[in-house]
Scaffold this active site. Structure first.
Site, PDB file in Angstrom:
ATOM      1  N   LYS A  91      25.735  -3.740  -0.958  1.00  0.00           N
ATOM      2  CA  LYS A  91      27.204  -3.663  -0.991  1.00  0.00           C
ATOM      3  C   LYS A  91      27.761  -2.954   0.237  1.00  0.00           C
ATOM      4  O   LYS A  91      28.951  -2.719   0.337  1.00  0.00           O
ATOM      5  CB  LYS A  91      27.655  -2.911  -2.237  1.00  0.00           C
ATOM      6  CG  LYS A  91      27.158  -3.493  -3.540  1.00  0.00           C
ATOM      7  CD  LYS A  91      27.517  -2.560  -4.685  1.00  0.00           C
ATOM      8  CE  LYS A  91      26.688  -2.836  -5.916  1.00  0.00           C
ATOM      9  NZ  LYS A  91      26.693  -1.712  -6.856  1.00  0.00           N
ATOM     10  N   ARG A  98       0.798  -1.228   0.000  1.00  0.00           N
ATOM     11  CA  ARG A  98       0.000   0.000   0.000  1.00  0.00           C
ATOM     12  C   ARG A  98       0.832   1.279   0.000  1.00  0.00           C
ATOM     13  O   ARG A  98       0.571   2.199  -0.791  1.00  0.00           O
ATOM     14  CB  ARG A  98      -0.908   0.065   1.256  1.00  0.00           C
ATOM     15  CG  ARG A  98      -2.199  -0.634   1.145  1.00  0.00           C
ATOM     16  CD  ARG A  98      -2.571  -1.222   2.483  1.00  0.00           C
ATOM     17  NE  ARG A  98      -1.592  -2.235   2.815  1.00  0.00           N
ATOM     18  CZ  ARG A  98      -1.679  -3.501   2.366  1.00  0.00           C
ATOM     19  NH1 ARG A  98      -2.708  -3.882   1.688  1.00  0.00           N
ATOM     20  NH2 ARG A  98      -0.732  -4.391   2.641  1.00  0.00           N
ATOM     21  N   THR A  99       1.767   1.366   0.905  1.00  0.00           N
ATOM     22  CA  THR A  99       2.449   2.652   1.087  1.00  0.00           C
ATOM     23  C   THR A  99       3.230   3.022  -0.169  1.00  0.00           C
ATOM     24  O   THR A  99       3.095   4.133  -0.694  1.00  0.00           O
ATOM     25  CB  THR A  99       3.372   2.600   2.316  1.00  0.00           C
ATOM     26  OG1 THR A  99       2.629   2.078   3.409  1.00  0.00           O
ATOM     27  CG2 THR A  99       3.892   3.977   2.667  1.00  0.00           C
ATOM     28  N   ARG A 117      11.150   3.856   3.437  1.00  0.00           N
ATOM     29  CA  ARG A 117      10.825   2.920   4.521  1.00  0.00           C
ATOM     30  C   ARG A 117      12.095   2.161   4.854  1.00  0.00           C
ATOM     31  O   ARG A 117      12.855   1.776   3.957  1.00  0.00           O
ATOM     32  CB  ARG A 117       9.729   1.954   4.080  1.00  0.00           C
ATOM     33  CG  ARG A 117       9.531   0.797   5.043  1.00  0.00           C
ATOM     34  CD  ARG A 117       8.328  -0.032   4.724  1.00  0.00           C
ATOM     35  NE  ARG A 117       7.091   0.708   4.959  1.00  0.00           N
ATOM     36  CZ  ARG A 117       5.879   0.171   4.860  1.00  0.00           C
ATOM     37  NH1 ARG A 117       5.741  -1.102   4.520  1.00  0.00           N
ATOM     38  NH2 ARG A 117       4.807   0.891   5.083  1.00  0.00           N
ATOM     39  N   HIS A 142       4.907   5.697  11.681  1.00  0.00           N
ATOM     40  CA  HIS A 142       4.389   5.529  10.312  1.00  0.00           C
ATOM     41  C   HIS A 142       3.403   6.674  10.071  1.00  0.00           C
ATOM     42  O   HIS A 142       2.193   6.469   9.991  1.00  0.00           O
ATOM     43  CB  HIS A 142       3.714   4.162  10.174  1.00  0.00           C
ATOM     44  CG  HIS A 142       3.436   3.731   8.761  1.00  0.00           C
ATOM     45  ND1 HIS A 142       3.492   4.592   7.676  1.00  0.00           N
ATOM     46  CD2 HIS A 142       3.093   2.512   8.260  1.00  0.00           C
ATOM     47  CE1 HIS A 142       3.191   3.915   6.570  1.00  0.00           C
ATOM     48  NE2 HIS A 142       2.954   2.655   6.907  1.00  0.00           N
TER      49      HIS A 142
END
Ligand code: CP
Length: 363
Positions: A80, A51-52, A101, A129
């Site tokens: 890396k 969703r986000t 995120r 959030h």
């Protein structure tokens, strides 16, 4: 330049303004189709999302802008060993706004220290959030017409549930709000947050039984048990089915009670509940696109100096440091980010020191 790291970075007036914009976009999407022409959103997702990430990308495309980014840290140079600071320094030269995120708490704050463009926290570990909270607030406003005088039941994983933490911070600013915190003892709301509610004089009940509280609730906010945050799979297996909402459990609920869930769900809401008119969670996910459109407009407008609002929303801690202390939170960004100094800020009220990045108490 403004960032959105915590929901408290926005004043209630700014949230009201964004909700009005989102409602206008819902009614007149054609008016906004060119609003972000030639602007680029970077979505940097170091942790999974449906969703986000997709609603952010859909939001920018709906505003006439373009998107780039990655949906898996293993396809980026993080694999890396590149730091958050270096990634953001580079990507902020490729985009006009960044939504990120990260599994580590405080990573977006590090990003905000190394960027040339606004940074949006799209979820950091079990911490915050804020854009889910904006989605929740738009849903609550559209479905109930108000933020005041609501009894809000939060059920499930209140320890690791970042959506719960941000929603409590947001709703604590409205008159007549009362929280009912329903969880197994092992997944209770972090004590610091309970203390903050008590300090603010906000009524708050902690309990284990959903059924016993059902009849009192105006909003039931169900949450998933956050498997990925557990250090023990055995503990997760023991707690994962703590709450399963079924149609028969809703028998004692108010007719107008709203059922929210940030999604994804695992099995904490039986799919048979979906047909109940009180089940608002798919409408909630739908609104996410529109409030994120409003947020992008707000932050880009501020980045260009067209709508500057003083940041009144974050009455945090005086800038006192505590040399030599270590953050003991294994989920804090300070545990992995190269060259990041430990910084602790003093809470002016309690005198306690907390990690600048994840807000855990200093050890
Ligand atoms: N609510 C939410 O954050 O969903 P995703 O994890 O799918 O983005």
């Amino acid at each position: 330049m403004r960032h959105l790291l915590s929901i408290l970075d926005l004043t209630v007036e700014e949230i009201d303004s964004m909700i009005s914009t989102a409602q206008d976009i819902l009614d007149h999407p054609e008016r906004y189709r060119e609003a972000c022409r030639d602007k680029i959103l970077a979505t940097l997702f170091f942790e999974p999302s449906t969703r986000t990430r997709l609603s952010f990308e859909s939001a920018m495309l709906g505003l006439g802008g373009r998107v780039l980014g990655f949906s898996d840290a293993s396809s980026s140079s993080t694999r890396k060993g590149e730091s958050v600071a270096d990634t953001i320094s580079v990507v902020s030269g490729y985009a006009d706004i960044i939504a990120m995120r990260h599994p580590k708490e405080g990573a977006p704050l590090v990003a905000s220290q190394h960027t040339r463009v606004p940074v949006i926290n799209a979820g950091d570990g079990g911490h915050h959030h804020p854009t889910q909270t904006l989605t929740d607030l738009l849903t609550i406003r559209r479905e109930t017409g108000r933020f005041e005088d609501l009894t809000i039941g939060l059920c499930g994983d209140l320890k690791f549930g970042r959506t719960v933490h941000s929603l409590i911070e947001a709703m604590s600013r409205y008159r007549g709000v009362r929280f009912v915190l329903i969880s197994p003892r092992e997944l209770a709301l972090p004590p610091l947050m309970v203390e903050e509610l008590a300090e603010q004089g906000i009524p708050c009940t902690q309990c284990q039984s959903l059924e016993e509280q059902m009849g009192a609730l105006d909003i039931l906010y169900m949450t998933r048990i956050q498997r990925e945050r557990f250090s023990s799979e055995e503990e997760y297996q023991r707690l994962k089915d703590s709450y399963i909402l079924t149609p028969d459990k809703l028998a004692g609920a108010k007719e107008g009670m709203m059922i929210l869930h940030p999604l994804p769900r695992v099995n904490e809401i039986d799919p048979r509940v979906d047909d109940d008119p009180r089940a608002a969670y798919f409408r909630q996910a739908y609104y996410g696109r529109y409030i994120r459109m409003a947020l992008i407009l707000h932050l880009l407008g501020q980045a260009e100096g067209t709508a500057v609002t003083p940041d009144k929303g974050r009455p945090r801690y005086p800038q006192n440091q505590l040399p030599g202390a270590v953050c003991g939170n294994p989920h804090c960004i300070t545990t992995i980010e190269q060259g990041l100094e430990q910084r602790f800020l003093r809470d002016g009220k309690t005198g306690e020191y907390r990690c600048l990045y994840c807000e855990s108490k200093a050890e």
